[in-house]
Write a protein that holds these residues in place. Structure first.
Motif, PDB file in Angstrom:
ATOM      1  N   VAL A 195     -47.400 -17.130  32.285  1.00 47.49           N
ATOM      2  CA  VAL A 195     -47.757 -15.808  31.777  1.00 47.49           C
ATOM      3  C   VAL A 195     -47.289 -14.763  32.781  1.00 47.49           C
ATOM      4  O   VAL A 195     -47.489 -14.937  33.988  1.00 47.49           O
ATOM      5  CB  VAL A 195     -49.285 -15.690  31.577  1.00 47.49           C
ATOM      6  CG1 VAL A 195     -49.637 -14.385  30.865  1.00 47.49           C
ATOM      7  CG2 VAL A 195     -49.841 -16.892  30.829  1.00 47.49           C
ATOM      8  N   PRO A 196     -46.668 -13.669  32.328  1.00 52.11           N
ATOM      9  CA  PRO A 196     -46.272 -12.605  33.264  1.00 52.11           C
ATOM     10  C   PRO A 196     -47.452 -12.144  34.120  1.00 52.11           C
ATOM     11  O   PRO A 196     -48.606 -12.156  33.682  1.00 52.11           O
ATOM     12  CB  PRO A 196     -45.786 -11.493  32.331  1.00 52.11           C
ATOM     13  CG  PRO A 196     -45.276 -12.222  31.130  1.00 52.11           C
ATOM     14  CD  PRO A 196     -46.220 -13.372  30.940  1.00 52.11           C
ATOM     15  N   GLY A 197     -47.120 -11.738  35.327  1.00 54.20           N
ATOM     16  CA  GLY A 197     -48.173 -11.338  36.257  1.00 54.20           C
ATOM     17  C   GLY A 197     -48.568 -12.456  37.204  1.00 54.20           C
ATOM     18  O   GLY A 197     -49.633 -12.398  37.825  1.00 54.20           O
ATOM     19  N   GLY A 198     -47.731 -13.484  37.313  1.00 46.09           N
ATOM     20  CA  GLY A 198     -48.034 -14.576  38.229  1.00 46.09           C
ATOM     21  C   GLY A 198     -49.200 -15.425  37.783  1.00 46.09           C
ATOM     22  O   GLY A 198     -49.976 -15.921  38.608  1.00 46.09           O
ATOM     23  N   ARG A 199     -49.308 -15.624  36.457  1.00 42.18           N
ATOM     24  CA  ARG A 199     -50.411 -16.414  35.910  1.00 42.18           C
ATOM     25  C   ARG A 199     -49.883 -17.676  35.238  1.00 42.18           C
ATOM     26  O   ARG A 199     -48.743 -17.739  34.807  1.00 42.18           O
ATOM     27  CB  ARG A 199     -51.218 -15.578  34.913  1.00 42.18           C
ATOM     28  CG  ARG A 199     -51.934 -14.387  35.546  1.00 42.18           C
ATOM     29  CD  ARG A 199     -52.537 -13.489  34.499  1.00 42.18           C
ATOM     30  NE  ARG A 199     -51.507 -12.819  33.694  1.00 42.18           N
ATOM     31  CZ  ARG A 199     -51.761 -12.115  32.583  1.00 42.18           C
ATOM     32  NH1 ARG A 199     -53.009 -12.014  32.145  1.00 42.18           N
ATOM     33  NH2 ARG A 199     -50.784 -11.526  31.933  1.00 42.18           N
ATOM     34  N   GLN A 200     -50.754 -18.670  35.140  1.00 41.79           N
ATOM     35  CA  GLN A 200     -50.361 -19.945  34.574  1.00 41.79           C
ATOM     36  C   GLN A 200     -51.575 -20.597  33.914  1.00 41.79           C
ATOM     37  O   GLN A 200     -52.695 -20.506  34.430  1.00 41.79           O
ATOM     38  CB  GLN A 200     -49.817 -20.851  35.686  1.00 41.79           C
ATOM     39  CG  GLN A 200     -49.174 -22.130  35.245  1.00 41.79           C
ATOM     40  CD  GLN A 200     -48.641 -22.917  36.437  1.00 41.79           C
ATOM     41  OE1 GLN A 200     -49.357 -23.742  37.013  1.00 41.79           O
ATOM     42  NE2 GLN A 200     -47.405 -22.663  36.826  1.00 41.79           N
ATOM     43  N   ILE A 201     -51.347 -21.233  32.773  1.00 42.05           N
ATOM     44  CA  ILE A 201     -52.382 -21.992  32.085  1.00 42.05           C
ATOM     45  C   ILE A 201     -51.903 -23.426  31.947  1.00 42.05           C
ATOM     46  O   ILE A 201     -50.769 -23.669  31.538  1.00 42.05           O
ATOM     47  CB  ILE A 201     -52.696 -21.410  30.692  1.00 42.05           C
ATOM     48  CG1 ILE A 201     -53.225 -19.974  30.810  1.00 42.05           C
ATOM     49  CG2 ILE A 201     -53.722 -22.283  29.966  1.00 42.05           C
ATOM     50  CD1 ILE A 201     -53.434 -19.289  29.467  1.00 42.05           C
ATOM     51  N   MET A 202     -52.770 -24.365  32.284  1.00 41.94           N
ATOM     52  CA  MET A 202     -52.454 -25.782  32.089  1.00 41.94           C
ATOM     53  C   MET A 202     -53.497 -26.431  31.197  1.00 41.94           C
ATOM     54  O   MET A 202     -54.687 -26.104  31.303  1.00 41.94           O
ATOM     55  CB  MET A 202     -52.388 -26.507  33.431  1.00 41.94           C
ATOM     56  CG  MET A 202     -51.224 -26.106  34.308  1.00 41.94           C
ATOM     57  SD  MET A 202     -51.093 -27.119  35.798  1.00 41.94           S
ATOM     58  CE  MET A 202     -52.553 -26.590  36.690  1.00 41.94           C
TER      59      MET A 202
END
Length: 416
Positions: A210-217
């Motif tokens: 995700v933009p903004g240095g975000r991540q979902i796992m």
């Protein structure tokens, strides 16, 4: 007092009934010592998210004789996929199950932390005294003994106190110099919890950027449950402070940071509120100049937390327990020498696994812009098409622990 081999039998108190504490108890009791493990939770803390074993950690479990038990509880995670907002797979890196080389993003030995805790407990409980619902509030020591003061108002006298009480160790705080900050921060925060599994949740771990240095796992560990991880790059005071707040405030914080993320975010946030498990943490390493003071010594994350991004946190705890027990068992009449040897032997391994965490590479894997995300996924897709991750893993000569060799067993496996 001597054990059956004629060497001195020590009274050892271990604070923290997690993986390192229990592995240490296993080996110390087989060295003829009397071990008490105190755990502040009212029962065995057999909870937590998915963990893995790599390199020397696999060998450490095999040395205890528990590799078959671990294999019987492995999570079926075949690989890691990078997906877009519509859930379409852009690239997939499979686990290396060849038995050669190094593990990839997912290990051949993925297991739930709770299952590993229970396996170690079953192996150590018959020879170790476990006391639940009690913590060590303080201690006094001299050249002959250490007196531990417990949260229930009682005290006890021991030859050695081991702080295996995790990343936030109170024992470490008591032995390090005033004002010493042992935490090495990488500017990343993580929260994880469990939600109900649905039909589309496969045995491939999904990673969504995700933009903004975000991540979902998203990863699923059994037929009914799925794990969700929210990860973000942020160096604000709010982000660092939220992990000390109530679970309700933590959940509001994480929901607000990811409300515009897309993909399955709404499902994940809805499931957060009814999850039986929720944990929020800052990604740090523990880097302490010393692991002992007098008759008090640190083990596992309390001594050398390497962070989840090292892939060696659990393995590091098992290896550290192996080394510490070995030195104590070989030098029960000279604890200063045993504890000094522990640091000398283990430091190179810890330096190796901690040094493998590169903040610049972590930030590369958590892009700030959509354009950077697209570039990352395109490069990963090309590498997978050319089988680069698979070939690199299979032909690597070393896993993440490098070429450091696990010392001989701390005690004969059959001894009690």
């Amino acid at each position: 007092m001597a054990n059956g081999s004629g060497a001195r039998s020590l009274r050892v108190l271990v604070t923290g009934g997690g993986i390192a504490g229990q592995a240490l108890a296993f080996w110390l009791t087989r060295g003829g010592h009397k071990v008490t493990v105190v755990e502040r939770f009212p029962a065995l803390r057999a909870t937590g998210a998915q963990v893995d074993l790599r390199g020397q950690g696999i060998e450490a479990v095999e040395r205890i004789g528990l590799l078959d038990a671990v294999r019987g509880k492995l999570v079926d995670e075949a690989g890691v996929a990078f997906v877009d907002a519509r859930g379409r797979t852009k690239a997939t890196i499979m686990a290396n199950t060849s038995g050669q080389g190094r593990q990839t993003l997912t290990s051949e030995y993925e297991i739930m932390r709770g299952d590993l805790v229970r396996i170690l407990h079953d192996a150590s409980k018959d020879d170790t005294e476990y006391v639940f619902g009690v913590s060590v509030d303080g201690f006094d020591q001299d050249e002959q003994k250490v007196v531990a003061h417990f949260s229930d108002g009682s005290s006890g006298e021991f030859d050695l106190l081991v702080g295996a009480d995790g990343q936030g160790s109170r024992i470490r705080q008591a032995i390090l110099p005033t004002g010493c900050d042992p935490y090495w921060r990488v500017g990343i925060h993580m929260a994880y919890w469990f939600i109900p599994r649905i039909a589309s949740d496969s045995n491939i771990r999904d990673t969504y950027m995700v933009p903004g240095g975000r991540q979902i796992m998203r990863r699923s560990h059994n037929p009914t449950e799925t794990q969700v991880y929210f990860v973000m790059r942020e160096e604000s005071e709010d982000a660092s402070a939220i992990h000390r707040e109530s679970v309700e405030r933590q959940q509001r914080f994480w929901a607000s940071r990811f409300r515009d993320a897309g993909w399955q975010t709404e499902r994940f946030v809805d499931g957060m509120r009814t999850s039986p498990f929720f944990y929020s943490q800052e990604i740090v390493q523990v880097r302490a100049d010393t692991w002992s003071k007098g008759r008090v010594v640190l083990a596992g994350d309390a001594a050398h937390c390497s962070s989840p991004y090292s892939g060696m946190g659990i393995s590091g705890g098992l290896v550290g327990a192996h080394v510490l027990a070995g030195e104590i068992n070989r030098h029960p009449d000279d604890l200063p020498a045993a504890l000094a040897n522990y640091e000398t032997v283990l430091r190179p391994f810890v330096d190796e696994i901690q040094g493998g965490v590169n903040p610049r590479l972590l930030r590369l894997g958590m892009p700030m812009t959509r354009r950077a995300i697209d570039a990352f996924q395109a490069a990963t897709a090309l590498a997978c098409f050319l089988h680069v991750p698979d070939l690199a893993a299979r032909f690597s000569k070393e896993d993440r622990g490098g070429g450091w060799r696990l010392p001989e067993n701390p005690a004969p496996i059959g001894a009690v």
